[in-house]
Design a protein around this motif. Structure first.
Motif, PDB file in Angstrom:
ATOM      1  N   UNK A  23      36.462  34.098  50.880  1.00 49.87           N
ATOM      2  CA  UNK A  23      37.700  34.862  51.025  1.00 49.87           C
ATOM      3  C   UNK A  23      38.105  35.579  49.742  1.00 49.87           C
ATOM      4  N   UNK A  24      37.709  35.055  48.600  1.00 53.01           N
ATOM      5  CA  UNK A  24      38.186  35.619  47.327  1.00 53.01           C
ATOM      6  C   UNK A  24      37.118  36.332  46.515  1.00 53.01           C
ATOM      7  N   UNK A  25      35.861  36.268  46.919  1.00 54.25           N
ATOM      8  CA  UNK A  25      34.797  36.833  46.097  1.00 54.25           C
ATOM      9  C   UNK A  25      34.991  38.327  45.828  1.00 54.25           C
ATOM     10  N   UNK A  26      35.451  39.064  46.801  1.00 57.25           N
ATOM     11  CA  UNK A  26      35.655  40.500  46.593  1.00 57.25           C
ATOM     12  C   UNK A  26      36.663  40.766  45.488  1.00 57.25           C
ATOM     13  N   UNK A  67      31.145  47.775  48.640  1.00 58.54           N
ATOM     14  CA  UNK A  67      32.144  48.401  47.769  1.00 58.54           C
ATOM     15  C   UNK A  67      31.686  49.769  47.304  1.00 58.54           C
ATOM     16  N   UNK A  68      30.383  49.923  47.076  1.00 56.26           N
ATOM     17  CA  UNK A  68      29.862  51.237  46.699  1.00 56.26           C
ATOM     18  C   UNK A  68      30.049  52.220  47.861  1.00 56.26           C
ATOM     19  N   UNK A  69      29.711  51.793  49.070  1.00 59.06           N
ATOM     20  CA  UNK A  69      29.861  52.653  50.249  1.00 59.06           C
ATOM     21  C   UNK A  69      31.327  53.020  50.487  1.00 59.06           C
ATOM     22  N   UNK A  70      32.231  52.125  50.124  1.00 58.26           N
ATOM     23  CA  UNK A  70      33.664  52.360  50.313  1.00 58.26           C
ATOM     24  C   UNK A  70      34.281  53.150  49.165  1.00 58.26           C
ATOM     25  N   UNK A  71      33.505  53.450  48.132  1.00 53.55           N
ATOM     26  CA  UNK A  71      34.019  54.222  47.003  1.00 53.55           C
ATOM     27  C   UNK A  71      34.779  53.408  45.976  1.00 53.55           C
ATOM     28  N   UNK A  72      34.667  52.095  46.035  1.00 53.09           N
ATOM     29  CA  UNK A  72      35.389  51.257  45.074  1.00 53.09           C
ATOM     30  C   UNK A  72      34.612  51.095  43.771  1.00 53.09           C
ATOM     31  N   UNK A  92      35.692  52.490  40.251  1.00 51.20           N
ATOM     32  CA  UNK A  92      36.219  53.847  40.347  1.00 51.20           C
ATOM     33  C   UNK A  92      37.746  53.754  40.247  1.00 51.20           C
ATOM     34  N   UNK A  93      38.414  54.887  40.225  1.00 51.66           N
ATOM     35  CA  UNK A  93      39.885  54.867  40.253  1.00 51.66           C
ATOM     36  C   UNK A  93      40.378  54.178  41.530  1.00 51.66           C
ATOM     37  N   UNK A  94      39.697  54.442  42.638  1.00 57.71           N
ATOM     38  CA  UNK A  94      40.050  53.800  43.908  1.00 57.71           C
ATOM     39  C   UNK A  94      39.828  52.287  43.812  1.00 57.71           C
ATOM     40  N   UNK A  95      38.769  51.870  43.133  1.00 57.94           N
ATOM     41  CA  UNK A  95      38.498  50.448  42.952  1.00 57.94           C
ATOM     42  C   UNK A  95      39.560  49.779  42.095  1.00 57.94           C
ATOM     43  N   UNK A  96      40.013  50.470  41.046  1.00 59.03           N
ATOM     44  CA  UNK A  96      41.084  49.906  40.204  1.00 59.03           C
ATOM     45  C   UNK A  96      42.383  49.780  41.000  1.00 59.03           C
ATOM     46  N   UNK A  97      42.684  50.768  41.823  1.00 59.40           N
ATOM     47  CA  UNK A  97      43.889  50.701  42.659  1.00 59.40           C
ATOM     48  C   UNK A  97      43.774  49.547  43.653  1.00 59.40           C
ATOM     49  N   UNK A  98      42.590  49.361  44.225  1.00 60.01           N
ATOM     50  CA  UNK A  98      42.387  48.250  45.170  1.00 60.01           C
ATOM     51  C   UNK A  98      42.530  46.911  44.459  1.00 60.01           C
ATOM     52  N   UNK A  99      42.011  46.804  43.245  1.00 59.92           N
ATOM     53  CA  UNK A  99      42.160  45.570  42.473  1.00 59.92           C
ATOM     54  C   UNK A  99      43.631  45.275  42.225  1.00 59.92           C
ATOM     55  N   UNK A 104      48.238  41.774  43.556  1.00 65.16           N
ATOM     56  CA  UNK A 104      49.641  41.586  43.962  1.00 65.16           C
ATOM     57  C   UNK A 104      49.710  40.792  45.263  1.00 65.16           C
ATOM     58  N   UNK A 105      48.847  41.129  46.217  1.00 61.13           N
ATOM     59  CA  UNK A 105      48.821  40.388  47.478  1.00 61.13           C
ATOM     60  C   UNK A 105      48.455  38.921  47.240  1.00 61.13           C
ATOM     61  N   UNK A 106      47.456  38.706  46.362  1.00 61.12           N
ATOM     62  CA  UNK A 106      47.022  37.332  46.081  1.00 61.12           C
ATOM     63  C   UNK A 106      48.156  36.515  45.477  1.00 61.12           C
ATOM     64  N   UNK A 107      48.907  37.102  44.546  1.00 63.91           N
ATOM     65  CA  UNK A 107      50.012  36.365  43.918  1.00 63.91           C
ATOM     66  C   UNK A 107      51.066  35.971  44.956  1.00 63.91           C
ATOM     67  N   UNK A 108      51.379  36.897  45.845  1.00 70.92           N
ATOM     68  CA  UNK A 108      52.361  36.565  46.904  1.00 70.92           C
ATOM     69  C   UNK A 108      51.828  35.445  47.799  1.00 70.92           C
ATOM     70  N   UNK A 109      50.549  35.541  48.171  1.00 67.28           N
ATOM     71  CA  UNK A 109      49.942  34.515  49.031  1.00 67.28           C
ATOM     72  C   UNK A 109      49.916  33.169  48.323  1.00 67.28           C
TER      73      UNK A 109
END
Length: 128
Positions: A23-26, A67-72, A92-99, A104-109
């Motif tokens: 669940x957390x590897x990504x 992640x490469x295929x998704x542009x991250x 990528x910039x998209x990958x940094x935004x996803x991180x 933030x989601x992980x901290x709330x969870x």
């Protein structure tokens, strides 16, 4: 990323439940790449040094390909030091935004889970 010069916070390895790692590897892989481009073995070593146990390449590489295929992440082949070349992954910039979003989601969870697991907190409403 130079894994040999990083300052590990945790050196012990723990056998975490495989569901937790799956669940957390990504999120963890994106975090490992936040310090700069790296290759699979270095990412695995980084996660192991920080207490996540031994991650199998057969688990990590398909994730990085998705992640490469998704542009991250982007990839680049670099010559090895006297050995075969290595495939480096970089956020990528998209990958940094996803991180950022996933952190933030992980901290709330984690906060919600920790609060619920507190043995001092009632889990059922008490009838009036």
């Amino acid at each position: 990323m130079d894994v040999s010069s990083s300052d590990p916070r945790t050196t012990g390895s723990v056998d975490w439940p495989s569901d937790w790692l799956r669940a957390t590897l990504g999120l963890l892989a994106l975090r490992a790449l936040s310090a700069g481009p790296s290759y699979g073995y270095a990412i695995i070593s980084e996660l192991e040094r920080h207490g996540f146990g031994a991650i199998k390449g057969g688990t990590l590489y398909p994730l990085l390909s998705r992640y490469e295929a998704a542009g991250l992440v982007t990839t680049e082949w670099r010559a090895g030091d006297g050995g075969p070349g290595r495939k480096y992954f970089a956020l990528t910039d998209q990958g940094r935004a996803e991180l950022t979003r996933l952190c933030a989601d992980w901290r709330r969870f984690a906060d919600t889970s920790t609060g619920y697991l507190d043995p001092e907190r009632p889990t059922k409403e008490t009838p009036a």
